[in-house]
Motif scaffolding. Structure first.
Motif, PDB file in Angstrom:
ATOM      1  N   ALA A   1       0.827  -1.209   0.000  1.00  0.00           N
ATOM      2  CA  ALA A   1       0.000   0.000   0.000  1.00  0.00           C
ATOM      3  C   ALA A   1       0.858   1.254   0.000  1.00  0.00           C
ATOM      4  CB  ALA A   1      -0.927  -0.007   1.219  1.00  0.00           C
ATOM      5  N   LEU A   2       1.914   1.251   0.792  1.00  0.00           N
ATOM      6  CA  LEU A   2       2.775   2.420   0.882  1.00  0.00           C
ATOM      7  C   LEU A   2       3.451   2.706  -0.453  1.00  0.00           C
ATOM      8  CD1 LEU A   2       4.035   4.641   2.623  1.00  0.00           C
ATOM      9  CD2 LEU A   2       5.830   3.011   3.271  1.00  0.00           C
TER      10      LEU A   2
ATOM     11  N   ALA B   1       1.691   6.543  -6.946  1.00  0.00           N
ATOM     12  CA  ALA B   1       0.530   7.195  -7.555  1.00  0.00           C
ATOM     13  C   ALA B   1       0.371   8.639  -7.110  1.00  0.00           C
ATOM     14  CB  ALA B   1      -0.739   6.411  -7.210  1.00  0.00           C
ATOM     15  N   GLY B   2       1.372   9.162  -6.358  1.00  0.00           N
ATOM     16  CA  GLY B   2       1.386  10.582  -6.037  1.00  0.00           C
ATOM     17  C   GLY B   2       0.817  10.977  -4.690  1.00  0.00           C
ATOM     18  N   VAL B   3       0.575  10.002  -3.788  1.00  0.00           N
ATOM     19  CA  VAL B   3       0.037  10.311  -2.462  1.00  0.00           C
ATOM     20  C   VAL B   3       1.166  10.261  -1.428  1.00  0.00           C
ATOM     21  CG1 VAL B   3      -1.548   9.558  -0.635  1.00  0.00           C
ATOM     22  CG2 VAL B   3      -2.243   9.427  -3.033  1.00  0.00           C
ATOM     23  N   ASP B   4       1.197  11.260  -0.567  1.00  0.00           N
ATOM     24  CA  ASP B   4       2.196  11.299   0.499  1.00  0.00           C
ATOM     25  C   ASP B   4       2.011  10.094   1.427  1.00  0.00           C
ATOM     26  OD1 ASP B   4       4.193  12.888   2.253  1.00  0.00           O
ATOM     27  OD2 ASP B   4       2.523  12.440   3.621  1.00  0.00           O
ATOM     28  N   GLY B   5       3.117   9.429   1.757  1.00  0.00           N
ATOM     29  CA  GLY B   5       3.037   8.225   2.566  1.00  0.00           C
ATOM     30  C   GLY B   5       2.458   8.464   3.953  1.00  0.00           C
TER      31      GLY B   5
ATOM     32  N   LEU C   1      -1.207   8.998   3.697  1.00  0.00           N
ATOM     33  CA  LEU C   1      -1.862   7.726   3.413  1.00  0.00           C
ATOM     34  C   LEU C   1      -2.078   6.910   4.682  1.00  0.00           C
ATOM     35  CD1 LEU C   1      -2.852   5.490   1.451  1.00  0.00           C
ATOM     36  CD2 LEU C   1      -0.454   4.720   1.337  1.00  0.00           C
ATOM     37  N   PHE C   2      -1.007   6.698   5.447  1.00  0.00           N
ATOM     38  CA  PHE C   2      -1.123   5.856   6.646  1.00  0.00           C
ATOM     39  C   PHE C   2      -1.998   6.513   7.714  1.00  0.00           C
ATOM     40  CE2 PHE C   2       2.723   2.735   6.419  1.00  0.00           C
ATOM     41  CZ  PHE C   2       2.131   2.117   5.322  1.00  0.00           C
ATOM     42  N   ASN C   3      -1.883   7.814   7.874  1.00  0.00           N
ATOM     43  CA  ASN C   3      -2.740   8.513   8.839  1.00  0.00           C
ATOM     44  C   ASN C   3      -4.215   8.353   8.476  1.00  0.00           C
ATOM     45  OD1 ASN C   3      -0.795   9.460  10.615  1.00  0.00           O
ATOM     46  ND2 ASN C   3      -0.448  11.349   9.474  1.00  0.00           N
ATOM     47  N   THR C   4      -4.504   8.428   7.178  1.00  0.00           N
ATOM     48  CA  THR C   4      -5.895   8.295   6.737  1.00  0.00           C
ATOM     49  C   THR C   4      -6.379   6.858   6.882  1.00  0.00           C
ATOM     50  OG1 THR C   4      -5.523  10.101   5.158  1.00  0.00           O
ATOM     51  CG2 THR C   4      -7.503   8.765   4.855  1.00  0.00           C
ATOM     52  N   LEU C   5      -5.527   5.898   6.560  1.00  0.00           N
ATOM     53  CA  LEU C   5      -5.895   4.487   6.754  1.00  0.00           C
ATOM     54  C   LEU C   5      -6.190   4.192   8.222  1.00  0.00           C
ATOM     55  CD1 LEU C   5      -3.371   2.538   4.463  1.00  0.00           C
ATOM     56  CD2 LEU C   5      -5.729   3.206   3.953  1.00  0.00           C
ATOM     57  N   SER C   6      -5.453   4.851   9.124  1.00  0.00           N
ATOM     58  CA  SER C   6      -5.654   4.604  10.554  1.00  0.00           C
ATOM     59  C   SER C   6      -7.005   5.104  11.054  1.00  0.00           C
ATOM     60  CB  SER C   6      -4.535   5.265  11.370  1.00  0.00           C
ATOM     61  OG  SER C   6      -4.704   6.675  11.418  1.00  0.00           O
ATOM     62  N   LYS C   7      -7.674   5.929  10.258  1.00  0.00           N
ATOM     63  CA  LYS C   7      -8.987   6.456  10.632  1.00  0.00           C
ATOM     64  C   LYS C   7     -10.130   5.633  10.038  1.00  0.00           C
ATOM     65  CE  LYS C   7      -6.971  11.087  10.685  1.00  0.00           C
ATOM     66  NZ  LYS C   7      -6.897  12.400   9.999  1.00  0.00           N
ATOM     67  N   GLY C   8      -9.770   4.612   9.276  1.00  0.00           N
ATOM     68  CA  GLY C   8     -10.793   3.809   8.614  1.00  0.00           C
ATOM     69  C   GLY C   8     -10.678   2.342   8.968  1.00  0.00           C
TER      70      GLY C   8
ATOM     71  N   LEU D   1       7.379   4.422   7.543  1.00  0.00           N
ATOM     72  CA  LEU D   1       7.350   5.831   7.142  1.00  0.00           C
ATOM     73  C   LEU D   1       8.696   6.512   7.328  1.00  0.00           C
ATOM     74  CD1 LEU D   1       3.865   7.228   8.261  1.00  0.00           C
ATOM     75  CD2 LEU D   1       4.669   6.722   5.947  1.00  0.00           C
ATOM     76  N   PRO D   2       9.344   6.388   8.493  1.00  0.00           N
ATOM     77  CA  PRO D   2      10.664   7.020   8.629  1.00  0.00           C
ATOM     78  C   PRO D   2      11.782   6.213   7.970  1.00  0.00           C
ATOM     79  CG  PRO D   2      10.050   5.970  10.694  1.00  0.00           C
ATOM     80  CD  PRO D   2       8.855   5.857   9.788  1.00  0.00           C
ATOM     81  N   ASP D   3      11.437   5.049   7.412  1.00  0.00           N
ATOM     82  CA  ASP D   3      12.426   4.175   6.762  1.00  0.00           C
ATOM     83  C   ASP D   3      13.550   3.824   7.731  1.00  0.00           C
ATOM     84  OD1 ASP D   3      13.182   2.733   4.414  1.00  0.00           O
ATOM     85  OD2 ASP D   3      14.785   4.195   4.075  1.00  0.00           O
ATOM     86  N   THR D   4      13.132   3.394   8.943  1.00  0.00           N
ATOM     87  CA  THR D   4      14.080   3.071  10.008  1.00  0.00           C
ATOM     88  C   THR D   4      13.846   1.645  10.480  1.00  0.00           C
ATOM     89  OG1 THR D   4      14.114   5.375  10.737  1.00  0.00           O
ATOM     90  CG2 THR D   4      14.900   3.725  12.299  1.00  0.00           C
ATOM     91  N   PHE D   5      14.863   0.802  10.330  1.00  0.00           N
ATOM     92  CA  PHE D   5      14.721  -0.617  10.650  1.00  0.00           C
ATOM     93  C   PHE D   5      15.928  -1.078  11.472  1.00  0.00           C
ATOM     94  CE2 PHE D   5      13.017   0.387   6.439  1.00  0.00           C
ATOM     95  CZ  PHE D   5      11.666   0.217   6.698  1.00  0.00           C
TER      96      PHE D   5
END
Length: 293
Positions: free
Chosen positions: A191-192, A198-202, A205-212, A228-232
């Motif tokens: 999804a990310l 497709a031009g959506v800020d990551g 996207l995740f913040n909006t998914l968390s509301k649904g 999101l922070p690309d930290t592993f």
């Protein structure tokens, strides 16, 4: 009533904080053993008693907790030279907190029962921080009598303790918990990358998914805090460990005659991440190897 003498072997990322919580909150005598001296020394400073070898624990304590990296280590500790099967005393209760294959768990429990050693599988879920805080979820397989014996001790390390059924059922539930998590992380990685392509800020996207209806623990933790922070970081739940655990889910699928295609996909993504050099990295690093057409 005589208080039980407790032993704890395997003081790694999860084992040390679990043991520390049992030691400091229960007031019981706890004997400890690990191949690395540092966690043993830290627990001794808090009042634990250092054991010279695993056999010292198995032959002395009433309840022996194990927290090991996986099934291979568990089998060696139980069946190997100086292991629990060889040195465990009559009446010992072995509580295995390792995540291990269901078939192995049941085989070991059967072998130990012939020596009058009881067995419970008690794998844990949630994060290292939850282990530190004593807020784990623990899934227990064993008899009702054994569950009643160990529940007060487990309560020092967990806020959720579930009796899942006879021996092996704790492992079933834990393995399926991890399977669902891994499959969700794969979905989040796709999804990310799809959203960004497709031009959506990551982050949006995740913040909006968390509301649904796509909200999940994996989204809010593995997605928002790692992808999101690309930290592993290393020292978290690495790809190698996740790959081991998802293989247990596939083993369970084969044992039951059900094909787990989602788990197979998660395994292939983890294998790709491993091959790309992320074997020690926090496993959501699989987002870095999402397939491109």
């Amino acid at each position: 009533m005589t208080q039980p003498v407790i032993g704890f072997a395997g003081l790694g990322v999860m084992g040390e904080p679990i043991c520390r919580n049992i030691l400091t909150k229960s007031g019981e005598t706890v004997h400890v053993f690990d191949l690395k001296p540092e966690p043993v020394e830290r627990l001794v400073e808090l009042g634990a008693i250092k054991a010279k070898a695993l056999s010292d624990l198995a032959g002395k304590v009433d309840i022996l907790f194990l927290s090991l990296p996986g099934g291979k280590q568990l089998e060696a500790v139980v069946n190997g030279p100086g292991g629990v099967l060889e040195t465990g005393r009559d009446g010992l209760l072995l509580v295995d907190m390792t995540t291990a294959p269901v078939s192995l768990t049941r085989e070991l429990a059967e072998a130990l029962s012939r020596k009058n050693i009881d067995y419970a599988d008690a794998p844990v879920a949630r994060t290292r921080q939850a282990a530190e805080d004593g807020t784990l979820s623990i899934m227990v397989g064993g008899t009702a009598e054994v569950f009643d014996r160990i529940r007060p001790l487990l309560a020092h390390a967990a806020t959720e303790i579930t009796h899942c059924g006879p021996v092996g059922c704790g492992q079933v539930v834990k393995i399926l918990n991890n399977m669902v998590l891994f499959e969700t992380v794969v979905a989040l990685s796709e999804a990310l990358e799809l959203g960004k392509a497709a031009g959506v800020d990551g982050e949006l996207l995740f913040n909006t998914l968390s509301k649904g209806s796509a909200d999940s623990f994996a989204l809010r933790n593995h997605g928002m805090k790692a992808m999101l922070p690309d930290t592993f970081p290393t020292g978290a739940f690495p790809t190698d460990y996740a790959l081991k655990d998802v293989s247990y889910a596939i083993d369970l699928a084969e044992m039951t005659g059900i094909r787990a295609q989602g788990a197979e996909l998660a395994r292939s993504r983890m294998e790709k991440a491993q091959a790309a050099g992320y074997q020690d990295a926090y496993f959501p690093a699989l987002v870095r190897v999402v397939d491109k057409t």
